[in-house]
Design a protein around this motif. Structure first.
Motif, PDB file in Angstrom:
ATOM      1  N   GLN A  56       0.847  -1.337  -0.106  1.00 24.21           N
ATOM      2  CA  GLN A  56      -0.120  -0.032   0.055  1.00 24.21           C
ATOM      3  C   GLN A  56       0.922   1.140   0.073  1.00 24.21           C
ATOM      4  O   GLN A  56       0.643   2.203  -0.619  1.00 24.21           O
ATOM      5  N   PRO A 107      -7.632  -3.194   1.389  1.00 23.30           N
ATOM      6  CA  PRO A 107      -8.465  -2.663   2.579  1.00 23.30           C
ATOM      7  C   PRO A 107      -9.670  -3.728   2.982  1.00 23.30           C
ATOM      8  O   PRO A 107      -9.929  -3.617   4.081  1.00 23.30           O
ATOM      9  N   ARG A 108     -10.080  -4.392   1.987  1.00 27.20           N
ATOM     10  CA  ARG A 108     -11.155  -5.283   2.313  1.00 27.20           C
ATOM     11  C   ARG A 108     -10.323  -6.570   2.956  1.00 27.20           C
ATOM     12  O   ARG A 108     -10.882  -6.977   3.966  1.00 27.20           O
ATOM     13  N   ASP A 110      -7.898  -6.333   5.340  1.00 26.28           N
ATOM     14  CA  ASP A 110      -7.631  -5.637   6.483  1.00 26.28           C
ATOM     15  C   ASP A 110      -9.096  -5.647   7.167  1.00 26.28           C
ATOM     16  O   ASP A 110      -9.162  -6.041   8.608  1.00 26.28           O
ATOM     17  N   TYR A 111     -10.094  -5.277   6.708  1.00 25.08           N
ATOM     18  CA  TYR A 111     -11.311  -5.228   7.207  1.00 25.08           C
ATOM     19  C   TYR A 111     -11.707  -6.809   7.716  1.00 25.08           C
ATOM     20  O   TYR A 111     -12.368  -7.004   8.845  1.00 25.08           O
ATOM     21  N   LEU A 112     -11.516  -7.918   7.004  1.00 28.34           N
ATOM     22  CA  LEU A 112     -11.954  -9.234   7.254  1.00 28.34           C
ATOM     23  C   LEU A 112     -10.784  -9.479   8.334  1.00 28.34           C
ATOM     24  O   LEU A 112     -11.363 -10.276   9.396  1.00 28.34           O
ATOM     25  N   ARG A 113      -9.510  -9.229   8.452  1.00 29.79           N
ATOM     26  CA  ARG A 113      -8.730  -9.464   9.299  1.00 29.79           C
ATOM     27  C   ARG A 113      -8.959  -8.943  10.784  1.00 29.79           C
ATOM     28  O   ARG A 113      -9.169  -9.633  11.864  1.00 29.79           O
ATOM     29  N   GLU A 114      -9.482  -7.686  10.657  1.00 30.13           N
ATOM     30  CA  GLU A 114      -9.991  -7.083  11.997  1.00 30.13           C
ATOM     31  C   GLU A 114     -11.174  -7.689  12.428  1.00 30.13           C
ATOM     32  O   GLU A 114     -11.428  -7.836  13.679  1.00 30.13           O
ATOM     33  N   THR A 115     -12.078  -7.964  11.612  1.00 26.71           N
ATOM     34  CA  THR A 115     -13.146  -8.559  12.076  1.00 26.71           C
ATOM     35  C   THR A 115     -13.111 -10.123  12.668  1.00 26.71           C
ATOM     36  O   THR A 115     -13.743  -9.986  13.794  1.00 26.71           O
ATOM     37  N   VAL A 123      -7.667 -14.765  11.048  1.00 26.91           N
ATOM     38  CA  VAL A 123      -8.570 -14.724  10.032  1.00 26.91           C
ATOM     39  C   VAL A 123      -8.880 -16.132   9.215  1.00 26.91           C
ATOM     40  O   VAL A 123     -10.023 -16.547   8.666  1.00 26.91           O
TER      41      VAL A 123
END
Length: 163
Positions: A56, A107-108, A110-115, A123
């Motif tokens: 990124q 970014p998607r 990262d969102y899945l990882r954080e969720t 994950v």
């Protein structure tokens, strides 16, 4: 008898070659940096996060460099340097691969990882594991596309000078 033609804008062509070689070297270095993150860090989730951050942060540099090459090439094409037309498509492919990987897929991921971490699991053990693997494979394919297209641009610019 074949006559050697002289380039109209030799310094500008030299700048384009320099930028293209720096771009290709940067993309290859990015790939080695991501590979090194996976080899050095034992936790695959942390290694993926580091590799994605590298991708990124370098994406701005790659997009700027590709945009500069494309802009200068378009100006020279309007001034009669038609051999530069063959770098347009690989540059556009490179720019699309960088943008999709850095601004859509990572970014998607990262969102899945954080969720998954909020739920208390990595994950790859969460219900999103299959979707995450698909996104990870797409990012890797886009990184390979970046390597190939930047190498093609550098090769074509260096090859156009020799002819």
């Amino acid at each position: 008898m074949v006559e050697a033609t002289k380039l109209q804008h030799p310094l500008t062509h030299r700048l384009l070659r320099f930028l293209a070689c720096i771009l290709a070297g940067g993309v290859i270095s990015q790939a080695f940096g991501c590979l090194a993150a996976y080899l050095i860090i034992t936790d695959s989730q942390a290694a993926g996060m580091v590799a994605n951050i590298v991708v990124q942060h370098l994406s701005y540099y790659f997009l700027g460099c590709a945009f500069a090459i494309l802009s200068i090439a378009n100006i020279l094409i309007k001034r009669g340097a038609s051999p530069l037309k063959n770098i347009r498509l690989p540059l556009l492919i490179l720019m699309m691969a960088v943008a999709v990987a850095s601004f859509l897929l990572i970014p998607r991921m990262d969102y899945l990882r954080e969720t998954a971490l909020i739920d208390g699991m990595p994950v790859m053990l969460s219900p999103f594991a299959g979707y995450f693997q698909v996104l990870n494979i797409l990012v890797l394919m886009l990184l390979l596309t970046q390597i190939v297209s930047s190498a093609v641009v550098a090769w074509r610019l260096c090859n156009s000078e020799s002819t």
